[in-house]
Design an enzyme around this catalytic site. Structure first.
Site, mmCIF file in Angstrom:
data_model
loop_
_atom_site.group_PDB
_atom_site.id
_atom_site.type_symbol
_atom_site.label_atom_id
_atom_site.label_comp_id
_atom_site.label_asym_id
_atom_site.label_seq_id
_atom_site.Cartn_x
_atom_site.Cartn_y
_atom_site.Cartn_z
ATOM 1 N N ARG A 106 0.859 -1.184 0.000
ATOM 2 C CA ARG A 106 0.000 0.000 0.000
ATOM 3 C C ARG A 106 0.896 1.235 0.000
ATOM 4 O O ARG A 106 1.559 1.545 0.985
ATOM 5 C CB ARG A 106 -0.904 -0.028 1.232
ATOM 6 C CG ARG A 106 -1.588 1.282 1.541
ATOM 7 C CD ARG A 106 -2.605 1.163 2.671
ATOM 8 N NE ARG A 106 -2.104 0.575 3.889
ATOM 9 C CZ ARG A 106 -1.391 1.219 4.823
ATOM 10 N NH1 ARG A 106 -1.058 2.479 4.640
ATOM 11 N NH2 ARG A 106 -0.997 0.603 5.920
ATOM 12 N N HIS A 138 -2.971 4.309 5.341
ATOM 13 C CA HIS A 138 -4.140 3.428 5.472
ATOM 14 C C HIS A 138 -5.404 4.151 4.997
ATOM 15 O O HIS A 138 -6.187 3.614 4.222
ATOM 16 C CB HIS A 138 -4.288 2.992 6.931
ATOM 17 C CG HIS A 138 -5.507 2.187 7.210
ATOM 18 N ND1 HIS A 138 -5.685 0.904 6.725
ATOM 19 C CD2 HIS A 138 -6.639 2.482 7.907
ATOM 20 C CE1 HIS A 138 -6.860 0.441 7.124
ATOM 21 N NE2 HIS A 138 -7.450 1.376 7.842
ATOM 22 N N TYR A 163 5.108 4.544 11.269
ATOM 23 C CA TYR A 163 5.398 3.118 11.407
ATOM 24 C C TYR A 163 6.146 2.520 10.207
ATOM 25 O O TYR A 163 6.439 1.328 10.198
ATOM 26 C CB TYR A 163 4.102 2.333 11.650
ATOM 27 C CG TYR A 163 3.004 2.559 10.635
ATOM 28 C CD1 TYR A 163 2.955 1.833 9.450
ATOM 29 C CD2 TYR A 163 1.990 3.492 10.868
ATOM 30 C CE1 TYR A 163 1.947 2.027 8.520
ATOM 31 C CE2 TYR A 163 0.973 3.697 9.942
ATOM 32 C CZ TYR A 163 0.953 2.966 8.777
ATOM 33 O OH TYR A 163 -0.050 3.162 7.864
#
Length: 384
Positions: free
Chosen positions: A280, A284, A293
């Site tokens: 991705r 998100h 992260y």
């Protein structure tokens, strides 16, 4: 003195070894490494006999839909920043998975998407404005699921696996050769609903393909904190489900592996699990800070595995694409984005009483009472 010759002692024949029966569990295992047909630069790798290459026409159509899908995704992200969408989960970088899954199916097959499959729904031919209705906050689903053979986009993790297994089983019971495909994220494989859906499908031999897009993160939780398995594809063996893993950024391999999985299910052999290794590229959702992260070096490494660039290189080398064709497809994508922008500027007209529509096939007494209460309040406001 004569001696009696001793009898020659012959060695006892060795007992015959029984032929070892084939281990049925091995037939369920995925390949040790993800199936690949193109390298990261778009060059053809040595052919694999069990992975037939899709025809040139299908590959050209896949390229077209991936380009359009990415432009739609970029436009939807922009609409979110403009306040036209409440939230948008981008699928940029996962185009081969989103489009390949749709192309592997027939029009009468069923798709069970998650909230991230907007690109797949557009590729399936659903109106982009209807696709974004959920994310705009108008309705839970903007299209007719029955007419489009596409379930509403599922926000709760993994519940769509049970829905897909149930529908596929029901279709098979009625003698139809329908296949259901459930999109699943890597995080969803940690949910109980995933395991229940796969187990049910295996026991009742439901014709369903469980398509796991492993994009490395369940929001911010890395794969290493989700499973100790060598790959998510190995989760199928515990339920007696054959599985495969594939390079999810290799359009040829995605089409080949999913085509084999769909054919397996359609032939009455039960479910199939496919794990696609992909990434991705965006956060998100627009509400996420992916920099907390993952680092830029990781994102940059995956940028070099772009599925659109890989397929374009391969098709140009084979004479299937040229500059004019690429420009024409890009123009088509821009036209779709412009139309989407224009139509998304119109404010949706939603009546408060529509809140009570489509809750139950036959409204309950409580629902009728609540509807009447809201109707009376609206009438009082109009009279005031």
């Amino acid at each position: 003195m004569t001696t009696t010759p001793q009898a020659v002692r012959r060695p006892s024949p060795r007992p015959r070894r029984r032929a070892t029966p084939p281990d049925p569990a091995r037939a369920l295992l995925p390949a040790a490494e993800p199936v690949r047909m193109l390298d990261e630069d778009g060059h053809r790798l040595p052919e694999q006999p069990d992975q037939p290459e899709p025809d040139a026409g299908t590959l050209r159509e896949m390229y077209r839909r991936m380009v359009i899908g990415r432009r739609f995704d970029t436009q939807a992200t922009a609409l979110t920043k403009q306040g036209r969408l409440a939230v948008y989960p981008s699928a940029r970088g996962q185009e081969a998975c989103q489009v390949g899954a749709v192309l592997a199916l027939r029009d009468n097959d069923w798709v069970f998407p998650t909230y991230r499959e907007s690109m797949a729904l557009v590729s399936r031919g659903i109106d982009p404005v209807e696709v974004l209705t959920l994310l705009r906050g108008d309705w839970h689903c903007g299209y007719d699921p029955g007419a489009r053979r596409t379930a509403p986009q599922c926000t709760p993790l993994a519940t769509q696996t049970i829905h897909a297994a149930g529908l596929a089983y029901g279709e098979a019971r009625q003698g139809r050769d329908t296949v259901a495909l459930a999109f699943i994220g890597d995080g969803a494989t940690s949910e109980g609903d995933f395991h229940e859906g796969v187990n049910f499908a295996a026991v009742f031999r439901a014709p369903v393909v469980f398509f796991v897009q492993n994009n490395r993160y369940a929001i911010s939780v890395p794969l290493s904190r989700q499973t100790a398995a060598p790959a998510l594809a190995y989760k199928g063996i515990g339920y007696g489900v054959p599985s495969e893993q594939v390079d999810g950024n290799d359009p040829l391999a995605v089409l080949a592996v999913l085509g084999r999985a769909v054919a397996h299910a359609r032939a009455g052999n039960g479910p199939y699990l496919v794990e696609a290794h992909t990434y991705r590229m965006e956060p998100h959702t627009n509400a996420d800070d992916a920099g907390r992260y993952r680092d830029d070096a990781e994102v940059e490494a995956w940028t070099g595995r772009d599925p659109i660039a890989r397929l374009e290189t391969y098709l140009r080398a084979g004479g299937v694409l040229d500059d004019a064709a690429v420009a024409g497809i890009a123009a088509e994508a821009e036209a779709l984005a412009a139309d989407l922008r224009t139509r998304m500027q119109a404010e949706p007209q939603v009546h408060p009483l529509s809140l009570f529509d489509h809750v139950f096939a036959e409204p309950t007494s409580q629902l009728r009472e609540q509807r009447e209460m809201v109707r009376a309040e609206l009438a009082a406001e109009e009279e005031a």
